[in-house]
Design a protein around this motif. Sequence first.
Motif, PDB file in Angstrom:
ATOM      1  N   SER A  44     -10.302   9.998  -8.767  1.00 31.72           N
ATOM      2  CA  SER A  44     -10.071  10.030 -10.208  1.00 31.72           C
ATOM      3  C   SER A  44      -9.546  11.385 -10.691  1.00 31.72           C
ATOM      4  O   SER A  44      -9.030  11.476 -11.805  1.00 31.72           O
ATOM      5  CB  SER A  44     -11.349   9.650 -10.962  1.00 31.72           C
ATOM      6  N   ARG A  72      -3.435   1.248  -7.020  1.00 33.70           N
ATOM      7  CA  ARG A  72      -4.851   1.630  -7.103  1.00 33.70           C
ATOM      8  C   ARG A  72      -5.076   2.692  -8.181  1.00 33.70           C
ATOM      9  O   ARG A  72      -6.093   2.667  -8.882  1.00 33.70           O
ATOM     10  CB  ARG A  72      -5.325   2.130  -5.739  1.00 33.70           C
ATOM     11  N   ALA A  75      -4.895   0.921 -11.468  1.00 33.12           N
ATOM     12  CA  ALA A  75      -6.159   0.212 -11.694  1.00 33.12           C
ATOM     13  C   ALA A  75      -7.243   1.180 -12.188  1.00 33.12           C
ATOM     14  O   ALA A  75      -8.022   0.833 -13.084  1.00 33.12           O
ATOM     15  CB  ALA A  75      -6.602  -0.501 -10.418  1.00 33.12           C
ATOM     16  N   LEU A  76      -7.293   2.375 -11.607  1.00 36.02           N
ATOM     17  CA  LEU A  76      -8.252   3.387 -12.066  1.00 36.02           C
ATOM     18  C   LEU A  76      -7.981   3.778 -13.522  1.00 36.02           C
ATOM     19  O   LEU A  76      -8.908   3.906 -14.322  1.00 36.02           O
ATOM     20  CB  LEU A  76      -8.168   4.639 -11.191  1.00 36.02           C
ATOM     21  N   THR A  78      -6.604   1.988 -15.793  1.00 31.56           N
ATOM     22  CA  THR A  78      -7.010   0.860 -16.631  1.00 31.56           C
ATOM     23  C   THR A  78      -8.532   0.844 -16.771  1.00 31.56           C
ATOM     24  O   THR A  78      -9.060   0.674 -17.871  1.00 31.56           O
ATOM     25  CB  THR A  78      -6.499  -0.462 -16.038  1.00 31.56           C
ATOM     26  N   LEU A  79      -9.236   1.031 -15.673  1.00 33.13           N
ATOM     27  CA  LEU A  79     -10.690   1.046 -15.672  1.00 33.13           C
ATOM     28  C   LEU A  79     -11.238   2.119 -16.619  1.00 33.13           C
ATOM     29  O   LEU A  79     -12.187   1.880 -17.367  1.00 33.13           O
ATOM     30  CB  LEU A  79     -11.214   1.286 -14.256  1.00 33.13           C
ATOM     31  N   TYR A  80     -10.630   3.297 -16.598  1.00 37.52           N
ATOM     32  CA  TYR A  80     -11.077   4.399 -17.441  1.00 37.52           C
ATOM     33  C   TYR A  80     -10.501   4.342 -18.863  1.00 37.52           C
ATOM     34  O   TYR A  80     -10.801   5.211 -19.684  1.00 37.52           O
ATOM     35  CB  TYR A  80     -10.731   5.747 -16.801  1.00 37.52           C
TER      36      TYR A  80
END
Length: 96
Positions: A44, A72, A75-76, A78-80
């Motif tokens: 991250s 990937r 995706a990180l 988006t997750l955060y």
Amino acid sequence: MLVLPAELTHAQATACCRMLAQALRSEPGREAVADASALRDFDSSALAVLLECRREALALGKQFAVSHMHPRLRALATLYGVAELLPETAATPVAG
């Protein structure tokens, strides 16, 4: 173009931020693009580096985008909840 290294984890983040900020300040033009095509090993911290580049670019009156973002890493982002802050440039087709 700002080029991210193949490895960008917590251990490399500070040095990478300094290097990219220096490149950003010396790069002419109204748009800054971070090329993430070489990025393979990351955590991250890569997002933190990109967000810092974005902040620096905006402070210099430049638009900021990322090219060739690894799925990937997207995706990180988006997750955060920061994906919209790191827009991707249109990918250029590779010949061959």
